[in-house]
Enzyme design. Sequence first.
Site, PDB file in Angstrom:
ATOM      1  CB  CYS A  75     -80.185  50.955  -4.113  1.00 26.93           C
ATOM      2  SG  CYS A  75     -79.974  51.383  -6.162  1.00 26.93           S
ATOM      3  CB  CYS A 225     -84.147  57.780  -8.220  1.00 23.68           C
ATOM      4  SG  CYS A 225     -83.407  57.586  -5.993  1.00 23.68           S
TER       5      CYS A 225
HETATM    6  N1  LIG Z   1     -80.917  54.855  -7.138  1.00 21.28           N
HETATM    7  C1  LIG Z   1     -80.778  54.409  -6.479  1.00 21.28           C
HETATM    8  C2  LIG Z   1     -81.058  55.378  -4.489  1.00 21.28           C
HETATM    9  C3  LIG Z   1     -79.086  55.444  -4.883  1.00 21.28           C
HETATM   10  C4  LIG Z   1     -78.566  56.640  -3.689  1.00 21.28           C
HETATM   11  C5  LIG Z   1     -76.991  56.896  -3.277  1.00 21.28           C
HETATM   12  N2  LIG Z   1     -77.509  57.859  -4.111  1.00 21.28           N
HETATM   13  C6  LIG Z   1     -76.904  56.980  -2.494  1.00 21.28           C
HETATM   14  O1  LIG Z   1     -77.814  57.563  -1.350  1.00 21.28           O
HETATM   15  O2  LIG Z   1     -75.723  57.690  -1.853  1.00 21.28           O
HETATM   16  C7  LIG Z   1     -82.512  53.977  -5.472  1.00 21.28           C
HETATM   17  O3  LIG Z   1     -82.727  53.125  -6.418  1.00 21.28           O
HETATM   18  O4  LIG Z   1     -83.225  54.089  -4.299  1.00 21.28           O
END
Ligand SMILES: N[C@H](CCC[C@H](N)C(=O)O)C(=O)O
Length: 284
Positions: A75, A225
């Site tokens: 993450c 993200c």
């Molecule tokens: N919010 C995160 C990604 C989470 C990924 C998650 N949703 C998964 O891969 O299952 C970021 O800042 O990279």
Amino acid sequence: MKIPFTKMHGLGNSYIYINMFEEHIEEEKLSKLAIDVANKDTGIGSDGLILIEPSKEAAVGMRIFNKDGSEGKTCGNGLRCVAKFAYENNLVKEKTFLIETKAGNVTAEVHGTHQLIDEVTVDMGEPSLNRKAIPMIGEDTSQIISENFEVSHHPLELTAVSMGNPHAVFFVENIEEAPLHDLGPIITHDHRFPEGVNVEFVEVVNETELHFRVWERGSGITQACGTGACAAVVAAVLNRYAAKDQVVTVHLSGGDLAIRWATDNHVWMKGKAQTTIEGTFLWS
Ligand SMILES: N[C@H](CCC[C@H](N)C(=O)O)C(=O)O
């Protein structure tokens, strides 16, 4: 059960952080805890749960759980917040250190003082581009660059990138018209991605600026993200919308990230990390 927590966010992508150097929670309870803390009505409200824990091979370890209780492997926004927390709380002494994730170890550098770290740079490592690495079904090991990908009769063009977690990137003319609400929940569970996928729609402003929206695997639409922004820049370079070794500003709903896919093939991410709440979760 009284659980001390810290709520932090990276550009509005918020998680509830628990310092596992001081707390012990049984493995089998973690998925439900993630669901419960993330609930905005009966819990604290966040995109999920992140554990900051001891590591044998790095200064600290990070585990991330999505809002639905599923565990992700890494993450980007979370890594910046973990680095901030670790330095401000003296879990680490140096300003540059390794963080262990389920996708491998990454190097973080904090910017600021022990009293306040406001920005963090993370070497997110190398992207993986072939079908098996994403993972996607199908035998060939070629890269997936603007490959036809029809979903619900929408003819899309897919560029697939793993940053340790899977990302499906689609370039659109106008980000405001991207079919995120309609197609995000469908694509994230598409059978062609056996482990599911984070879904990103990206508008190219110019070769050093992208607009970005995301439907996250396990959490739905989030403000930002970090790994997705890295995947978007890699996809932009692969499609010749951007160049390697140039800083690309990714405009996410919650703010901007500076991303650079360097000539050594590592992807660098720099951005803010903020603390908003310190408290105790009364969990039953
Ligand atoms: N919010 C995160 C990604 C989470 C990924 C998650 N949703 C998964 O891969 O299952 C970021 O800042 O990279």
